[in-house]
Every structure is written in structure tokens, then in C-alpha cells.
Design a protein around this motif. Structure first.
Motif, PDB file in Angstrom:
ATOM      1  N   ARG A 105       3.933 -12.939  -0.419  1.00 17.34           N
ATOM      2  CA  ARG A 105       4.283 -14.070   0.045  1.00 17.34           C
ATOM      3  C   ARG A 105       3.765 -15.158  -1.006  1.00 17.34           C
ATOM      4  NH1 ARG A 105       6.643 -14.838   4.544  1.00 17.34           N
ATOM      5  NH2 ARG A 105       5.948 -17.065   4.511  1.00 17.34           N
ATOM      6  N   PRO A 106       4.343 -16.505  -1.150  1.00 10.78           N
ATOM      7  CA  PRO A 106       3.845 -17.302  -2.022  1.00 10.78           C
ATOM      8  C   PRO A 106       2.596 -17.838  -2.122  1.00 10.78           C
ATOM      9  CG  PRO A 106       5.957 -18.284  -1.205  1.00 10.78           C
ATOM     10  CD  PRO A 106       5.495 -16.887  -0.257  1.00 10.78           C
ATOM     11  N   ASP A 107       1.633 -17.679  -1.007  1.00  9.04           N
ATOM     12  CA  ASP A 107       0.332 -18.054  -0.975  1.00  9.04           C
ATOM     13  C   ASP A 107      -0.464 -16.844  -0.600  1.00  9.04           C
ATOM     14  OD1 ASP A 107       1.063 -20.680  -1.593  1.00  9.04           O
ATOM     15  OD2 ASP A 107       0.637 -21.505   0.246  1.00  9.04           O
ATOM     16  N   GLU A 108       0.130 -15.886  -0.783  1.00 12.29           N
ATOM     17  CA  GLU A 108      -0.854 -14.567  -0.480  1.00 12.29           C
ATOM     18  C   GLU A 108      -2.027 -14.420  -1.035  1.00 12.29           C
ATOM     19  OE1 GLU A 108      -0.285  -9.658  -0.456  1.00 12.29           O
ATOM     20  OE2 GLU A 108       1.481 -10.937  -1.138  1.00 12.29           O
ATOM     21  N   SER A 109      -2.135 -14.982  -2.277  1.00 12.50           N
ATOM     22  CA  SER A 109      -3.377 -15.092  -3.055  1.00 12.50           C
ATOM     23  C   SER A 109      -4.463 -16.071  -2.491  1.00 12.50           C
ATOM     24  CB  SER A 109      -3.213 -15.662  -4.484  1.00 12.50           C
ATOM     25  OG  SER A 109      -4.545 -15.897  -5.221  1.00 12.50           O
TER      26      SER A 109
END
Length: 288
Positions: A105-109
Motif C-alpha cells: 500500500r502507498p503508506d505501508e512504509s
């Protein structure tokens, strides 16, 4: 009976008993179910951390097409009606054979950093000797990544006065953090900070610049001794008193601290790009 006599007609009113069905019970049960769901959501929100709430909010803000294709949310259309351009789940006319569950997902980090913060907090809280240091640990998510600050107090300094000699409880804390920092592939930077109290010789001899750098490297050695992979280290620096935690009181003991940053990919790229621009041949000539 005479012919002019009118017949007597008796009218009896029929009483119809209306039997109410069970529809009201169904409506009442639906209402109670919705009310229970509302209180359940409120309870979950009251017990969740700020990071968990942000992760849930980001999940619902991310468009489905972006989540499936792993694209950039900022460039995605906010309209539910496709306006044009290639289908995000197709490539050159053929359906991409991918498992959307495996796409990050885009904000997985950011979510991983939040989970690391929660993991560190749980481990520190479970350790009786280290839980006393919890008030000297400050963790937050910044644009660079997860920042972990280990600050001094007058009663419990992290280092010997004017020295890079690590205090025993500081050593135990760093040795405990090392394997936790290894759980993520993110690179790490370490910076040392001092207060504004200068040495007698000022900046001409051994000063707060050397002290902050020595303390940062002493912390690095303890982390590596605890199992931290040396390849994860991106930068070790001494900042002297130039970046105080409390700029209103330069002599505040909290200004004496070690700051660890678990970098995200963007900040790593920025540091490396800066290094390339400063290296010989890394900058463009100004011209004749």
C-alpha cells in the motif's frame, strides 16, 4: 300490524380486532444492532493509538484503483467515474496477472514505522529496569522516518559528565534496541547533541563538537555490539549544541541527547543525492 307500520331494523356494529405483527420488533432489533456497532467503534477509537487511527484513515482515503495498482495516491482521480487514460489493472491490452494482496500500500512504509514504535514501547514497558527510562525516550514520526531520542536528566544522565563513557542503563537500552531496529530493512542515522555549556578552551581544543561526535559513535558501538547490522548505518554525526531540543533554555539537560532516525526511502535518497552533489565531479560546472 298495520300496513303503514315500518319494519324495525337492528344494526349491530362489527368490532374488528387488529392484531399487530412483529415488524416493530425487527425495526427495534436493527436499531439496537446499529447502536451496539456505534459504541463498539467508539470503544475501539478510544483504545487505539494515534498511529493506528492514521493508518485506518489512510486506508479509507486511498482510492481502490491506486491500492490495486500500487500507484501514487496524489496523482489519482478523486472521481468514481473513470475519465480517461489506461486502466490501472491492465497493461498493453492484457490483464496483469498479479495478486493485489501482495502489492504494498502507498503508506505501508509509514505503517511499518508505527508498528516498530509500538514494538519498542511494548518491549521497554515489559522490562522492569528499562521501564524507568521510558520518560527519557521520545519517539515520533517525522518526514525523515521514525525518530527515537534518548535524552539526559540531571538525576539520570546517559553519559558520564563531559565524556563519551556510556552509563550502564544507557548501554542496556541500546543493546535492547539493536535487535528491534534490525526487524526493518530501513537504514539508520545516529546524531549526538550537547547542551550549550562549553569547555574551558572554547572551540579551539576539544569541544562540544568532538563530544557530540564521540557520544554518537559510542552509541553506534553499543548498538553494533547488541546485534545491529553495520550495513544499516547511513550516517553518524555530532551536532554539538546547534539543534537544541529546548531552544528557550540552552542549558536544559534534555538538550544532551542521542537521536536515532529509522529513515524512510525518501530521506535516504535525499541524503545520498546530497552526498553525490558534494562529491568530486558530482556537481555541474558553472561555465566559463
Amino acid at each position: 300490524m298495520s300496513e303503514n307500520a315500518r319494519p324495525i331494523i337492528i344494526r349491530r356494529k362489527k368490532v374488528v380486532k387488529h392484531h399487530h405483527g412483529g415488524s416493530w420488533k425487527i425495526a427495534f432489533a436493527d436499531f439496537m444492532t446499529a447502536l451496539m456497532a456505534l459504541f463498539l467503534v467508539l470503544w475501539i477509537l478510544s483504545t487505539s493509538t494515534q498511529g493506528q487511527r492514521e493508518s485506518v484513515a489512510e486506508y479509507f482515503r486511498t482510492p481502490l484503483s491506486v491500492a490495486m495498482a500500487g500507484g501514487d495516491k496524489s496523482r489519482a482521480s478523486t472521481s468514481a467515474i473513470p475519465g480517461g487514460g489506461p486502466d490501472p489493472i491492465h497493461q498493453e491490452g492484457e490483464r496483469m496477472r498479479i495478486d493485489v494482496r501482495s502489492l504494498p500500500r502507498p503508506d505501508e512504509s509509514r505503517s511499518r514505522l508505527h508498528r516498530l514504535q509500538q514494538r519498542i514501547e511494548a518491549v521497554i514497558a515489559a522490562n522492569k529496569s528499562l521501564s524507568e527510562l521510558r520518560s527519557q525516550m521520545r519517539m515520533d514520526i517525522t518526514r525523515e522516518g521514525l525518530r527515537i531520542q534518548l535524552v539526559d536528566t540531571e538525576r539520570r544522565p546517559m553519559f558520564e559528565l563531559g565524556s563519551e563513557q556510556v552509563a550502564p542503563y544507557m548501554r542496556e537500552l541500546l543493546l535492547t534496541l539493536a535487535p528491534l531496529l534490525n526487524e526493518l530493512p530501513n537504514q539508520l542515522s545516529i546524531s549526538g547533541h550537547t547542551d550549550s555549556l562549553n569547555y574551558v578552551g572554547g572551540h579551539r581544543g576539544y569541544s562540544n563538537w568532538e563530544l557530540s561526535s564521540d557520544r554518537a559513535n559510542a552509541s553506534r558501538r553499543e548498538l553494533v555490539a547488541g546485534g545491529l547490522s553495520p550495513d544499516k548505518l547511513l550516517r553518524v554525526a555530532g551536532m554539538s549544541d546547534r539543534v537544541p531540543l529546548n531552544d528557550k533554555d540552552p542549558g536544559d539537560p534534555a538538550n544532551r541527547r542521542i537521536s536515532l532516525i529509522v529513515h524512510n526511502a525518501e530521506s535516504v535518497d535525499a541524503i545520498r543525492t546530497q552526498g553525490l552533489s558534494e562529491s568530486p565531479g558530482g556537481s555541474m560546472p558553472l561555465g566559463d
